[in-house]
Design a protein around this motif. Sequence first.
Motif, short mmCIF file in Angstrom:
data_model
loop_
_atom_site.label_atom_id
_atom_site.label_comp_id
_atom_site.label_asym_id
_atom_site.label_seq_id
_atom_site.Cartn_x
_atom_site.Cartn_y
_atom_site.Cartn_z
N TYR A 501 0.83 -1.17 -0.04
CA TYR A 501 -0.08 -0.04 -0.13
C TYR A 501 0.83 1.11 -0.06
O TYR A 501 1.94 1.25 0.83
CB TYR A 501 -0.97 -0.11 1.28
CG TYR A 501 -1.76 1.33 1.47
CD1 TYR A 501 -2.75 1.46 0.45
CD2 TYR A 501 -1.32 2.31 2.55
CE1 TYR A 501 -3.29 2.70 0.73
CE2 TYR A 501 -1.98 3.56 2.48
CZ TYR A 501 -3.05 3.69 1.37
OH TYR A 501 -3.62 4.97 1.74
N SER A 502 0.46 2.24 -0.79
CA SER A 502 1.25 3.56 -0.83
C SER A 502 0.23 4.48 -1.05
O SER A 502 -0.80 4.26 -1.70
CB SER A 502 2.23 3.42 -1.83
OG SER A 502 1.96 3.50 -3.08
N GLY A 503 0.66 5.76 -0.49
CA GLY A 503 -0.34 6.90 -0.82
C GLY A 503 0.46 8.21 -0.26
O GLY A 503 1.07 8.15 0.74
N ALA A 504 0.19 9.32 -0.86
CA ALA A 504 1.01 10.56 -0.63
C ALA A 504 0.54 10.99 0.70
O ALA A 504 1.26 11.30 1.60
CB ALA A 504 0.70 11.69 -1.84
N ALA A 505 -0.90 10.71 1.00
CA ALA A 505 -1.51 11.15 2.31
C ALA A 505 -0.83 10.48 3.36
O ALA A 505 -0.54 10.99 4.56
CB ALA A 505 -2.92 11.34 2.47
N SER A 506 -0.77 9.20 3.39
CA SER A 506 -0.40 8.20 4.27
C SER A 506 1.20 8.42 4.59
O SER A 506 1.73 8.63 5.63
CB SER A 506 -0.72 6.88 4.02
OG SER A 506 0.00 6.39 3.20
N ASP A 507 1.91 8.75 3.54
CA ASP A 507 3.39 8.78 3.56
C ASP A 507 3.60 10.03 4.39
O ASP A 507 4.54 9.96 5.21
CB ASP A 507 4.15 9.01 2.25
CG ASP A 507 4.49 7.70 1.51
OD1 ASP A 507 3.88 6.44 2.08
OD2 ASP A 507 4.79 7.43 0.34
N ARG A 508 3.03 11.39 3.81
CA ARG A 508 3.09 12.46 4.89
C ARG A 508 2.95 12.35 6.24
O ARG A 508 3.47 12.77 7.05
CB ARG A 508 2.21 13.48 4.09
CG ARG A 508 2.90 14.39 3.10
CD ARG A 508 2.03 15.52 2.73
NE ARG A 508 0.71 15.32 2.70
CZ ARG A 508 0.15 15.01 1.40
NH1 ARG A 508 0.75 15.04 0.42
NH2 ARG A 508 -1.27 14.97 1.33
#
Lengths: 582, 354
Positions: A501-508
């Motif tokens: 899983y990856s996502g810009a919001a979760s990475d931030r």
Amino acid sequence: MKPHSSAFFLLCAAIGFCSQSCSAPEGKDLAIRVRCAYDPESLNPLQLPNQQAFDAANLLHVSLLQADFSKKEIAPALAEALPTAELVGDSLTRVSYRIRPAATWDTGGPVLATDVAFTLKLMFCPGVPNETSRLQFGFIQGLIPDPHDPRRFTLECRGQGTEYQQATGDFFILPEAALDPQGELRRFSLAALQRRPQNAPDSGLAAVARRYRALAPGKLPGCGPYQLTAWEKDRYLAFRRKANWWGSRLRPTPFVLQARSQKLAFVIIPDAATASLALQRGDLDIFPQMPAREFARLRKATAARPALSFYSVPSYDVVTAGFNTRRPALADALTRRALSHCFNAAGLLQATQMGEGQQTVGIISPLDRQNYNDSLAPVPFDLAKAEALVRQAGWQRRAGTETGWVRTRPGSKQPEVLQVSMRYRADETTFATIALQFKAAAASLGIAVSLLPTEAGSFTTALRTSDFDMYVRTLKGNPFMFNLAPLLHSRAIGQSNTTGYSGAASDRLLDAIAVAENPTRRAQLLRKFQTLMQAEMPWVPLFFLPTRIAASHELTGLHVTGLKPGFALTAVERSAKSTPTP
Amino acid sequence: MVWPLLRRLFRTVLAVWALASSVFLLSRHDANTATLLFLPDSSESVATGNGNAADYAAAQRAVQHRLGLDLPLFYASQQPNAPANTAQWRWNGTQNQYHRWMVRLLHGDLGTSFRTAQPVTTRMCSALGFTLPLTGTAALLAVLTALALARRLAAKPWWQHPVRAALVAVHALPLFVLALLLLLTFANPAVVAWFPAYGLDQLAADSDNWSRTQTYLLHLVLPVAALTLAALPELTLQLDAALTQELRTDYATTARAKGLAEGAVIRHHALRNALLPTLTQVAELLPAMVAGAVVVEVVFALPGMGRLLADAAAGRDYPVLVGGVLLTGAARLLALLLADLLYFWADPRIRWQS
């Protein structure tokens, strides 16, 4: 004498012999005996392979900080006080410690900052089995000793994070004088050793590695309260308290430095039924992580109950079902959320843990009131909602005689079929029960689920190589660390982010959690992250497992907690008075 | 007699070498899992670190280097990304895992355990020290009891049918059920606690030799009983059936006609001929004695070969596993040779060429 009467006489003598020899070893051996399912394999403090090894090493060695089971917080052990942290620029953290002046090695020499520096360098010394420590403490790039105080030092760490204060104190300190009397490692800085290739030759480093490897298992000198007196592989490990241990001279003795029992022993009994029998006979004193059904049975058994105490508290291990988000059918959050409604977490908790344990909304424990997002509700078992979400995700029931769901993505001619395989460790009945319940629920919606019970080693490989659609496993947490980046950050895909899983919001959010300036800010971010995860659903946290411990009624000071190994081993002692069962 | 025997021995050695080489080469195909199991599984716990794949790969390389898994596997290896116009195969010389292993093996060194860093021979010798008294006693008891019981059964006593039924029932029980039944009956304070529940002693190091022997023997009773009961029905029923068949033959009738008692007919005439199939079964016990009895060792917490090999397989401790396969393979092939020799003794009409 007739043959029949001599046979009868022999039988009576044998029974007498047995009953005399098989009585519980009362007073014969005062060691407190703890059940282990497996041998620790190695007691190398730089490469501890399992929990048993860690528990045993904890008796022989001391780290700067340790978990205080009585207060459920991190407390100074070898360190005089909790460390102070200083942020330097935007990429460095400096954590300062001072070692207790009372701390000494068995030879009487003081424990100094040079020993800490030596231990850190040993973690990167070629030829030493140290890969685990290398991976875990690679963020420490240097030790700055205090020129005026040989016990005071500062650890310089790459990156910034509130958890560095705890993480930098979580390794056992080893004696430089015993392992490197020539001071070979002093020729190198920590950073130079970290950069050094494994096969670059150096006779000094090779000599240190040779000396380290040549030490008999468990004979590495430590400054812990116990010494290993016997280690019979696959049978037992016996420990005796040191006669003149430095920790016992401290007044008052801090909880983490208490060593109450004179003798301790880890008894290796692989089979739970045998271990339970040994506990009932008095051949064993503590049975940690007792299987749920046996625990419930013994708790009710009139014969066993008076001699035993039973403890059950929630642990920090959460049973989780994960999705492989790289699979086209599971790439969208709606489908994953639909499938998450097929888990009957409450029913599974009842079936597998006899109702003990806690349902959860995420992998933060509900015990952690500050960080747990109590505004969310656990995902309910709701097949109607699941079907509605499946339709919303664009899936349509197959026409005609075929069952199941299909959808055709824009730009694709080949229709996708909604069918999943679920992988889990074959040796865990809890996982098998979860998989069977999920399969039955999904089947009632027309979703085909194939189950893949897998051997433990192959399961690890399968997860690493993404050879699964869904999995069920336990995620191990603790109340001190909240660094979820290795589990869900996009940079850990292909390594420890098994869901992909990856996502810009979760990475931030994950990056912000790692560098949160204070616990309040971190709690806000963690709550937000739990909300995001429930919407994106890369995994379904089902429930937190309980820690179940059955122990002899004679023991006091267990301080049962959700932290591994579940009780404070060094604080346990045998008492004439029995403690009431909570 | 000598030359055929030597030929058989040479073939046995060759077969053991082929078996061990196959297991060695096959095991190295799963070397990645062995490396993975060495490192902490950061995908299952919240801990320090940033999940950087490069750090993990470096740690994996370090593990491979330490275990010698970074060398080529065999003398020649296929180059996966070789251009079309270059050689697909590469000669690795003697710097390969297989060559190192073979050279060590010829010097009697089976290598070092991946998991415990102890010499494999030390671990196996220690495990055999616990296994052989256990399995050896059980095998001996089973063979002697089967011989005695089958001879009595062949004489058709009144208890022939109930005993046969009981043997069939015991034969149908899986070993773990049998072991747990014995444990929960004879080591359970709720029933009778005549025998200890686990292990080989009670950590009482300061006891005298007699007490230690007494304790050791007591600890062996239930595991030996479980193994004996597991092996007994097959041996007895087979021998009983063979004896019954032999007693129907003409030479047995002639013996009876000469006035011999039924017991004498069995002992002096039928038994030797009936033993042939049993000899194979007895020879089969030899590899089982060496390989240990994993179920019994787990149930009674005994540190024998069975547990050593099962743990080695689960932990991908390949040097221990290959050493174990080598030993049990050799024992099996030697058992076959022994069976042939026993056949030759039991029935001189059998010749090597046949």
